[in-house]
Write an enzyme that holds these catalytic residues in place. Structure first.
Site, PDB file in Angstrom:
ATOM      1  CG  ASP A 147       2.830   6.012   2.429  1.00 31.79           C
ATOM      2  OD1 ASP A 147       1.855   5.285   2.685  1.00 31.79           O
ATOM      3  OD2 ASP A 147       3.818   6.131   3.174  1.00 31.79           O
ATOM      4  CE1 TYR A 199       8.363   0.362  -1.113  1.00 34.75           C
ATOM      5  CE2 TYR A 199       9.000  -1.615   0.078  1.00 34.75           C
ATOM      6  CZ  TYR A 199       8.022  -0.771  -0.388  1.00 34.75           C
ATOM      7  OH  TYR A 199       6.696  -1.053  -0.153  1.00 34.75           O
ATOM      8  NE  ARG A 217      -1.889  -1.661   3.648  1.00 33.96           N
ATOM      9  CZ  ARG A 217      -2.010  -2.833   4.263  1.00 33.96           C
ATOM     10  NH1 ARG A 217      -2.881  -3.726   3.825  1.00 33.96           N
ATOM     11  NH2 ARG A 217      -1.280  -3.119   5.317  1.00 33.96           N
ATOM     12  NE  ARG A 234       8.077   9.032   2.859  1.00 35.83           N
ATOM     13  CZ  ARG A 234       6.877   9.608   2.991  1.00 35.83           C
ATOM     14  NH1 ARG A 234       5.766   8.872   2.837  1.00 35.83           N
ATOM     15  NH2 ARG A 234       6.779  10.888   3.278  1.00 35.83           N
TER      16      ARG A 234
END
Length: 254
Positions: free
Chosen positions: A51, A109, A49, A196
């Protein structure tokens, strides 16, 4: 049949992957296109999911359908109904037991940084601009502290609803090419904003604003205040999700 989609998108114009009540999402646009193509009330289940503003090269979603269209042809057909910033890269039939979030997987990522005096306009949507010179060797030295199994509660934003905050990081590499810096991280799952926050922490370490040892403190104490800020979404992209065959493991994460 159950169909697995590998989805790429530029997240700039979307409020993340998941359907929102008052904002446009990638899932909403893709679901609408599939329903138009198949003539069914299709429901998507996504693996990650992501952002608002986060990009993806290989997010995964599944849906069940009674269509006669071969699974491998759905990608080409649905892409004709999608905007240019969303593409289904691959479609394939999978067993009914396959679930994109619960089957054991490795997610990768990348967080991209432009480290220069002046930001290149063409990079503004896909990297985080930092004008203060970063000590990349210091960042690389710190990266080793994240690897392995840890409680990452200190690297998670408030509001995350998961059974456990323990995750395993298999690899964390930092590569620099001229003014471009790439943080590439692979793990078995990630908490809300975890990548992040790791990126924000490494950036502060590269600036000299915090010591590498504070990472150990944040992990040991599970204390969010010991970690760095949450880096902006634009620098983050989901690269790929690799699934382990014939094995399932519950994991409710991003």
């Amino acid at each position: 049949m159950r169909v697995k989609l590998t989805v790429a998108y530029d997240g700039t114009n979307y409020h993340g992957w998941q359907i929102q009540n008052n904002a446009l999402s990638v899932e909403e646009v893709l679901t609408k296109a599939l329903r138009e193509l198949l003539g069914e009330e299709t429901e998507l289940t996504g693996a990650s999911r992501t952002d608002a503003g986060v990009h993806a090269l290989g997010n995964v979603a599944v849906f069940d359908t009674n269509t006669r269209i071969p699974a491998e042809k759905i990608a080409i057909a649905v892409n004709q109904r999608l905007p240019e910033d969303i593409r289904v890269m691959r479609s394939e039939e999978v067993p009914q037991s396959f679930h994109p979030r619960y089957c054991a997987s490795r997610k990768t990522y990348e967080y991209r940084i432009t480290n220069a005096e002046i930001q290149q306009p063409v990079k503004r949507l896909y990297s985080h601009f930092v004008y203060i010179p970063l000590n990349v060797e210091r960042m690389k030295e710190t990266a080793k502290y994240f690897c392995g199994e840890h409680d990452f509660a200190g690297f998670c934003s408030a509001g995350s609803q998961v059974r456990t905050t323990v995750r395993t990081i298999y690899d964390l590499q930092i590569v620099q090419e001229d003014e471009d810096i790439c943080i590439r991280i692979t793990g078995n799952g990630f908490l809300y904003n975890m990548v992040r926050i790791i990126a924000g922490t490494l950036i502060e370490i590269g600036m000299g604003r915090r010591e590498p040892e504070t990472v150990c403190q944040a992990l040991r104490q599970a204390d969010r205040s010991q970690a760095g800020p949450t880096a902006p979404a634009r620098g983050l992209r989901l690269i790929q999700i690799e699934y382990e065959e014939n094995r399932q493991e519950y994991r409710d994460d991003n």
